[in-house]
Design a protein around this motif. Structure first.
Motif, PDB file in Angstrom:
ATOM      1  N   TYR A 125      72.492 -30.060 -67.679  1.00 12.17           N
ATOM      2  CA  TYR A 125      72.493 -30.135 -66.292  1.00 12.17           C
ATOM      3  C   TYR A 125      71.041 -30.018 -65.826  1.00 12.17           C
ATOM      4  O   TYR A 125      70.189 -29.685 -66.429  1.00 12.17           O
ATOM      5  CB  TYR A 125      73.240 -28.951 -65.501  1.00 12.17           C
ATOM      6  N   HIS A 126      70.750 -30.370 -64.317  1.00 11.10           N
ATOM      7  CA  HIS A 126      69.410 -30.097 -63.735  1.00 11.10           C
ATOM      8  C   HIS A 126      68.299 -31.304 -64.794  1.00 11.10           C
ATOM      9  O   HIS A 126      69.011 -32.256 -65.199  1.00 11.10           O
ATOM     10  CB  HIS A 126      68.812 -28.854 -63.706  1.00 11.10           C
ATOM     11  N   ALA A 181      66.605 -22.053 -65.779  1.00 14.40           N
ATOM     12  CA  ALA A 181      66.716 -22.056 -64.308  1.00 14.40           C
ATOM     13  C   ALA A 181      66.655 -20.450 -63.875  1.00 14.40           C
ATOM     14  O   ALA A 181      67.140 -19.554 -64.405  1.00 14.40           O
ATOM     15  CB  ALA A 181      68.068 -22.463 -63.737  1.00 14.40           C
ATOM     16  N   LYS A 195      67.082 -19.576 -55.661  1.00 14.44           N
ATOM     17  CA  LYS A 195      65.771 -20.349 -55.549  1.00 14.44           C
ATOM     18  C   LYS A 195      65.598 -20.751 -53.935  1.00 14.44           C
ATOM     19  O   LYS A 195      66.743 -21.052 -53.254  1.00 14.44           O
ATOM     20  CB  LYS A 195      65.869 -21.277 -56.215  1.00 14.44           C
ATOM     21  N   VAL A 213      65.090 -28.384 -57.231  1.00 11.08           N
ATOM     22  CA  VAL A 213      66.167 -29.058 -56.997  1.00 11.08           C
ATOM     23  C   VAL A 213      67.590 -28.210 -57.226  1.00 11.08           C
ATOM     24  O   VAL A 213      68.792 -28.566 -56.971  1.00 11.08           O
ATOM     25  CB  VAL A 213      66.372 -30.564 -57.922  1.00 11.08           C
ATOM     26  N   TYR A 214      67.073 -27.021 -57.660  1.00 13.68           N
ATOM     27  CA  TYR A 214      68.342 -26.149 -58.262  1.00 13.68           C
ATOM     28  C   TYR A 214      69.496 -25.850 -57.172  1.00 13.68           C
ATOM     29  O   TYR A 214      70.657 -25.893 -57.214  1.00 13.68           O
ATOM     30  CB  TYR A 214      67.829 -24.849 -58.843  1.00 13.68           C
ATOM     31  N   LEU A 246      70.325 -27.419 -54.333  1.00 16.06           N
ATOM     32  CA  LEU A 246      71.080 -28.742 -54.061  1.00 16.06           C
ATOM     33  C   LEU A 246      72.245 -28.706 -55.376  1.00 16.06           C
ATOM     34  O   LEU A 246      73.380 -29.095 -54.973  1.00 16.06           O
ATOM     35  CB  LEU A 246      70.087 -29.887 -53.930  1.00 16.06           C
ATOM     36  N   GLU A 247      71.748 -28.784 -56.552  1.00 13.73           N
ATOM     37  CA  GLU A 247      72.200 -29.101 -57.438  1.00 13.73           C
ATOM     38  C   GLU A 247      73.448 -28.071 -57.976  1.00 13.73           C
ATOM     39  O   GLU A 247      74.677 -28.317 -58.494  1.00 13.73           O
ATOM     40  CB  GLU A 247      71.520 -29.616 -58.848  1.00 13.73           C
ATOM     41  N   SER A 248      73.139 -26.858 -57.407  1.00  9.42           N
ATOM     42  CA  SER A 248      74.043 -25.785 -57.353  1.00  9.42           C
ATOM     43  C   SER A 248      75.309 -25.981 -56.455  1.00  9.42           C
ATOM     44  O   SER A 248      76.279 -25.724 -56.809  1.00  9.42           O
ATOM     45  CB  SER A 248      73.466 -24.399 -56.623  1.00  9.42           C
ATOM     46  N   PHE A 264      71.673 -20.114 -60.669  1.00  8.93           N
ATOM     47  CA  PHE A 264      70.506 -21.360 -60.183  1.00  8.93           C
ATOM     48  C   PHE A 264      69.617 -20.924 -59.741  1.00  8.93           C
ATOM     49  O   PHE A 264      69.612 -20.063 -58.815  1.00  8.93           O
ATOM     50  CB  PHE A 264      71.424 -22.279 -59.534  1.00  8.93           C
TER      51      PHE A 264
END
Lengths: 130, 133
Positions: free
Chosen positions: A40-41, A130, B11, B17-18, B20-22, B133
């Protein structure tokens, strides 16, 4: 024990990608099961077959491919994260009308539901990075 | 058998982007009928602030999506008190997140639970799957 892994960082930039491989090897050596590895990411970048690391360095994607072959690992790349970052397989290339693809053999592209399922099915979900 | 899922958000919303993607994982995960909680700690508390305006940085303002979490049955949202205070913030600076209680005549209830660092430790201890995240 049954493990799932989530990898959130790309190769070479961040040690998380290496730690995940080392964890996988250690867990398998101890007889544990790896239910799924979910990328992911920026972790989706671990799946590109076009990376060319220097010859005296490790090749992270190749290591995953070798592990996948030996242990039949389920290596899943998040489709939403991958598309954002230009990681696509042959099917997506055709569907999206792109002129190339770069996902390595041994990996498959799928949705975020696969991550949730990995959390449900495994005894432990380990997050790298992360 | 539902598992207790916890998403820890650490964050600030737009620097990486963490966040948003979380949120994307939370929304997809909501379809799996698990027992879901969210925690906002550190710079993650900025994700919930009201009045976000991203025009000048050319990114999509996804903060309205948090308001919809209640409709996805995501209504246990833990915000760490110390993290707010360390940044000079209070609950007043956050969006008012609510959910409707079907079992109680659709009464509107607060989703945000302000907890101390020590209390959050206990909440995390109860979880079965923790995604950070």
């Amino acid at each position: 024990m049954k493990f799932s892994l989530q990898i959130n960082e790309g190769p070479y930039q961040h040690q998380a990608a290496d730690s995940a491989i080392q964890f996988t090897k250690a867990a398998l050596a101890k007889g544990h099961e790896i239910f799924r590895v979910f990328f992911y990411h920026d972790g989706v970048n671990n799946a590109t077959r076009l990376a060319i690391p220097p010859q005296d360095d490790r090749n992270i994607t190749a290591e995953w491919v070798a592990l996948q072959k030996e242990h039949n690992l389920d290596l899943v790349v998040c489709i939403a994260a991958a598309q954002r970052r230009g990681l696509i397989d042959e099917d997506e290339m055709t569907r999206q009308g792109k002129d190339a693809n770069n996902i390595s053999e041994g990996f498959r592209i799928s949705g975020l539901g696969q991550l949730i399922e990995a959390g449900i099915e495994a005894d432990r979900l380990i997050v790298f990075g992360a | 058998m539902a598992k207790k899922f916890m998403y820890i958000n650490r964050k600030a919303p737009y620097g990486t982007v963490y966040a948003l993607e979380s949120l994307e994982v939370v929304l997809i995960g909501a379809a799996f009928d698990q027992d879901v909680s969210l925690a906002f700690i550190g710079d993650g508390v900025y994700q919930l602030t009201k009045g976000q305006n991203t025009k000048a940085i050319g990114q999509k303002n996804f903060s309205p999506v948090y308001m919809a979490l209640g409709d996805y049955d995501v209504n246990k949202i833990y915000v760490e008190k110390e993290s707010l205070e360390e940044r000079g913030l209070s609950l007043e600076d956050l969006q008012h997140l609510v959910w409707e209680d079907e079992d109680n005549d659709y009464e509107e209830k607060d989703s945000i639970r302000l907890v101390s660092r020590a209390e959050l430790t206990d909440v995390l201890d109860e979880q079965e799957v923790i995604l950070s995240f």
